[in-house]
Design a protein around this motif. Structure first.
Motif, mmCIF file in Angstrom:
data_model
loop_
_atom_site.group_PDB
_atom_site.id
_atom_site.type_symbol
_atom_site.label_atom_id
_atom_site.label_comp_id
_atom_site.label_asym_id
_atom_site.label_seq_id
_atom_site.Cartn_x
_atom_site.Cartn_y
_atom_site.Cartn_z
ATOM 1 N N MET A 1 52.716 100.740 51.947
ATOM 2 C CA MET A 1 51.592 99.910 52.373
ATOM 3 C C MET A 1 51.699 98.500 51.792
ATOM 4 O O MET A 1 51.458 97.507 52.452
ATOM 5 N N TYR A 2 52.092 98.414 50.494
ATOM 6 C CA TYR A 2 52.225 97.108 49.852
ATOM 7 C C TYR A 2 53.297 96.281 50.539
ATOM 8 O O TYR A 2 53.121 95.094 50.799
ATOM 9 N N SER A 3 54.431 96.929 50.843
ATOM 10 C CA SER A 3 55.528 96.237 51.515
ATOM 11 C C SER A 3 55.108 95.744 52.890
ATOM 12 O O SER A 3 55.463 94.636 53.312
ATOM 13 N N SER A 4 54.350 96.562 53.604
ATOM 14 C CA SER A 4 53.879 96.198 54.938
ATOM 15 C C SER A 4 52.933 95.002 54.866
ATOM 16 O O SER A 4 53.032 94.056 55.656
ATOM 17 N N ASN A 5 52.016 95.031 53.892
ATOM 18 C CA ASN A 5 51.088 93.917 53.727
ATOM 19 C C ASN A 5 51.814 92.633 53.347
ATOM 20 O O ASN A 5 51.425 91.539 53.758
ATOM 21 N N LEU A 6 52.871 92.763 52.543
ATOM 22 C CA LEU A 6 53.641 91.593 52.127
ATOM 23 C C LEU A 6 54.325 90.946 53.330
ATOM 24 O O LEU A 6 54.341 89.713 53.456
ATOM 25 N N LYS A 7 54.874 91.773 54.210
ATOM 26 C CA LYS A 7 55.492 91.247 55.426
ATOM 27 C C LYS A 7 54.454 90.506 56.271
ATOM 28 O O LYS A 7 54.725 89.410 56.775
ATOM 29 N N GLY A 8 53.288 91.121 56.413
ATOM 30 C CA GLY A 8 52.218 90.482 57.177
ATOM 31 C C GLY A 8 51.784 89.172 56.550
ATOM 32 O O GLY A 8 51.524 88.179 57.240
ATOM 33 N N PHE A 9 51.714 89.157 55.217
ATOM 34 C CA PHE A 9 51.314 87.953 54.474
ATOM 35 C C PHE A 9 52.305 86.814 54.709
ATOM 36 O O PHE A 9 51.914 85.679 55.016
ATOM 37 N N ILE A 10 53.598 87.115 54.586
ATOM 38 C CA ILE A 10 54.634 86.091 54.770
ATOM 39 C C ILE A 10 54.622 85.563 56.207
ATOM 40 O O ILE A 10 54.706 84.351 56.443
ATOM 41 N N LEU A 11 54.518 86.464 57.166
ATOM 42 C CA LEU A 11 54.484 86.056 58.567
ATOM 43 C C LEU A 11 53.257 85.199 58.867
ATOM 44 O O LEU A 11 53.338 84.226 59.627
ATOM 45 N N ALA A 12 52.126 85.544 58.264
ATOM 46 C CA ALA A 12 50.903 84.763 58.470
ATOM 47 C C ALA A 12 51.038 83.367 57.883
ATOM 48 O O ALA A 12 50.558 82.382 58.452
ATOM 49 N N MET A 13 51.713 83.257 56.730
ATOM 50 C CA MET A 13 51.935 81.952 56.108
ATOM 51 C C MET A 13 52.847 81.089 56.987
ATOM 52 O O MET A 13 52.585 79.895 57.193
ATOM 53 N N VAL A 14 53.923 81.705 57.504
ATOM 54 C CA VAL A 14 54.838 80.989 58.403
ATOM 55 C C VAL A 14 54.089 80.541 59.656
ATOM 56 O O VAL A 14 54.250 79.411 60.138
ATOM 57 N N SER A 15 53.254 81.436 60.158
ATOM 58 C CA SER A 15 52.453 81.131 61.342
ATOM 59 C C SER A 15 51.554 79.922 61.101
ATOM 60 O O SER A 15 51.462 79.027 61.944
ATOM 61 N N SER A 16 50.896 79.872 59.958
ATOM 62 C CA SER A 16 50.004 78.751 59.638
ATOM 63 C C SER A 16 50.760 77.432 59.605
ATOM 64 O O SER A 16 50.256 76.402 60.063
ATOM 65 N N ALA A 17 51.978 77.457 59.059
ATOM 66 C CA ALA A 17 52.790 76.242 58.982
ATOM 67 C C ALA A 17 53.139 75.734 60.381
ATOM 68 O O ALA A 17 53.003 74.530 60.671
ATOM 69 N N PHE A 18 53.559 76.634 61.264
ATOM 70 C CA PHE A 18 53.928 76.234 62.616
ATOM 71 C C PHE A 18 52.712 75.789 63.424
ATOM 72 O O PHE A 18 52.758 74.764 64.117
ATOM 73 N N ILE A 19 51.628 76.561 63.335
ATOM 74 C CA ILE A 19 50.438 76.224 64.110
ATOM 75 C C ILE A 19 49.823 74.915 63.622
ATOM 76 O O ILE A 19 49.410 74.064 64.417
ATOM 77 N N GLY A 20 49.755 74.736 62.304
ATOM 78 C CA GLY A 20 49.222 73.494 61.753
ATOM 79 C C GLY A 20 50.026 72.289 62.204
ATOM 80 O O GLY A 20 49.470 71.237 62.545
ATOM 81 N N SER A 21 51.351 72.433 62.239
ATOM 82 C CA SER A 21 52.225 71.339 62.689
ATOM 83 C C SER A 21 52.045 71.080 64.182
ATOM 84 O O SER A 21 52.085 69.931 64.635
ATOM 85 N N SER A 22 51.842 72.156 64.937
ATOM 86 C CA SER A 22 51.737 72.008 66.390
ATOM 87 C C SER A 22 50.525 71.172 66.782
ATOM 88 O O SER A 22 50.568 70.427 67.773
ATOM 89 N N PHE A 23 49.429 71.276 66.028
ATOM 90 C CA PHE A 23 48.236 70.487 66.336
ATOM 91 C C PHE A 23 48.549 68.995 66.288
ATOM 92 O O PHE A 23 48.101 68.220 67.140
ATOM 93 N N ILE A 24 49.322 68.591 65.298
ATOM 94 C CA ILE A 24 49.655 67.184 65.136
ATOM 95 C C ILE A 24 50.591 66.715 66.248
ATOM 96 O O ILE A 24 50.393 65.647 66.844
ATOM 97 N N ILE A 25 51.597 67.528 66.544
ATOM 98 C CA ILE A 25 52.550 67.166 67.592
ATOM 99 C C ILE A 25 51.848 67.086 68.944
ATOM 100 O O ILE A 25 52.062 66.146 69.729
ATOM 101 N N LYS A 26 50.989 68.054 69.229
ATOM 102 C CA LYS A 26 50.274 68.042 70.502
ATOM 103 C C LYS A 26 49.310 66.861 70.594
ATOM 104 O O LYS A 26 49.147 66.265 71.660
ATOM 105 N N LYS A 27 48.695 66.516 69.480
ATOM 106 C CA LYS A 27 47.759 65.388 69.503
ATOM 107 C C LYS A 27 48.496 64.089 69.806
ATOM 108 O O LYS A 27 47.996 63.243 70.552
ATOM 109 N N LYS A 28 49.696 63.931 69.236
ATOM 110 C CA LYS A 28 50.488 62.745 69.547
ATOM 111 C C LYS A 28 50.858 62.732 71.032
ATOM 112 O O LYS A 28 50.855 61.678 71.680
ATOM 113 N N GLY A 29 51.174 63.922 71.563
ATOM 114 C CA GLY A 29 51.480 64.024 72.982
ATOM 115 C C GLY A 29 50.275 63.714 73.853
ATOM 116 O O GLY A 29 50.393 63.038 74.883
ATOM 117 N N LEU A 30 49.117 64.191 73.443
ATOM 118 C CA LEU A 30 47.882 63.935 74.193
ATOM 119 C C LEU A 30 47.540 62.448 74.180
ATOM 120 O O LEU A 30 47.063 61.902 75.177
#
Length: 235
Positions: A1-30
């Motif tokens: 369970m701990y290992s599974s949660n850790l994978k989810g945690f890392i993926l969520a952190m990576v997701s936040s980095a990409f999504i946060g960056s995408s807002f800025i890139i899209k805003k420049k495009g808009l």
């Protein structure tokens, strides 16, 4: 369970980095698209022809895929709060790339996001084992959740049909409210789809259940609505 949660945690952190960056890139495009035609906040769709906006969209898709997979490995109560970290990424990048100065209250908000996410992650409960998508459907059809769903849909309709046409262009809270209310339903349906995929990969086919496809349709509908109003609020 701990290992599974850790994978989810890392993926969520990576997701936040990409999504946060995408807002800025899209805003420049808009912004670029708004120079040559109607702005998205005014109902224009010229940004669909802007390559920079599509770069931002691809970045967001990568982030959302990471987020989707994170829901497969970890409880929604752990993954969802980590999405707030994308706000911090966006705020920092906006300060440097869009020249939007981060004020003291903005810094305080970022700090509260970090503190809140940390507290929730540290106290995230263990996820209950689910044997089929039908079991999720039983939870989703409980009176309490149906009442919440009806309330969320009613609120979203009021915001979309009444508030958005009148106050959307002058009050950013309207579009944010629509995305937030619809987003709460997106999270639940995405979690259900994630579990269905996980069970299918483990050998128990969930595609045979009509509930899986209902969750998929709800997720797709909610995501399209969110993207539409997210572009309006990004100007």
């Amino acid at each position: 369970m701990y290992s599974s949660n850790l994978k989810g945690f890392i993926l969520a952190m990576v997701s936040s980095a990409f999504i946060g960056s995408s807002f800025i890139i899209k805003k420049k495009g808009l912004r670029k698209a708004g120079v040559n035609g109607p702005r998205a906040s005014s109902g224009g769709y010229g940004y669909l022809l802007e390559p920079l906006w599509w770069v931002g969209m691809v970045t967001m898709i990568i982030g959302e895929i990471s987020n989707f997979v994170a829901y497969i490995y970890a409880p929604a109560v752990l993954v969802t709060p980590l999405g707030a970290l994308s706000i911090i990424v966006s705020a920092v990048l906006a300060h440097f790339m869009l020249k939007e100065k981060l004020q003291k209250m903005g810094m305080l908000g970022c700090l509260l996001c970090i503190v809140g996410s940390t507290i929730i992650v540290l106290h995230a409960p263990e996820e209950r084992s689910i044997s089929s998508v039908e079991e999720i459907w039983e939870f989703a059809t409980q009176p309490a959740f149906l009442l919440y769903t009806a309330s969320a849909i009613a609120t979203a309709l009021v915001l979309i049909l009444y508030c958005a046409p009148r106050y959307g262009q002058t009050n950013i809270i309207v579009y944010i409210g629509i995305c937030s209310v619809i987003g709460s339903l997106t999270v639940m349906s995405i979690k259900a789809i994630g579990i269905a995929i996980k069970l299918t990969l483990e050998g128990t086919n969930q595609a045979k259940y009509f509930q899986t496809w209902i969750f998929a349709m709800v997720a797709i509908t909610c995501i399209i609505i969110q993207l539409n109003y997210l572009n309006m609020v990004s100007i």
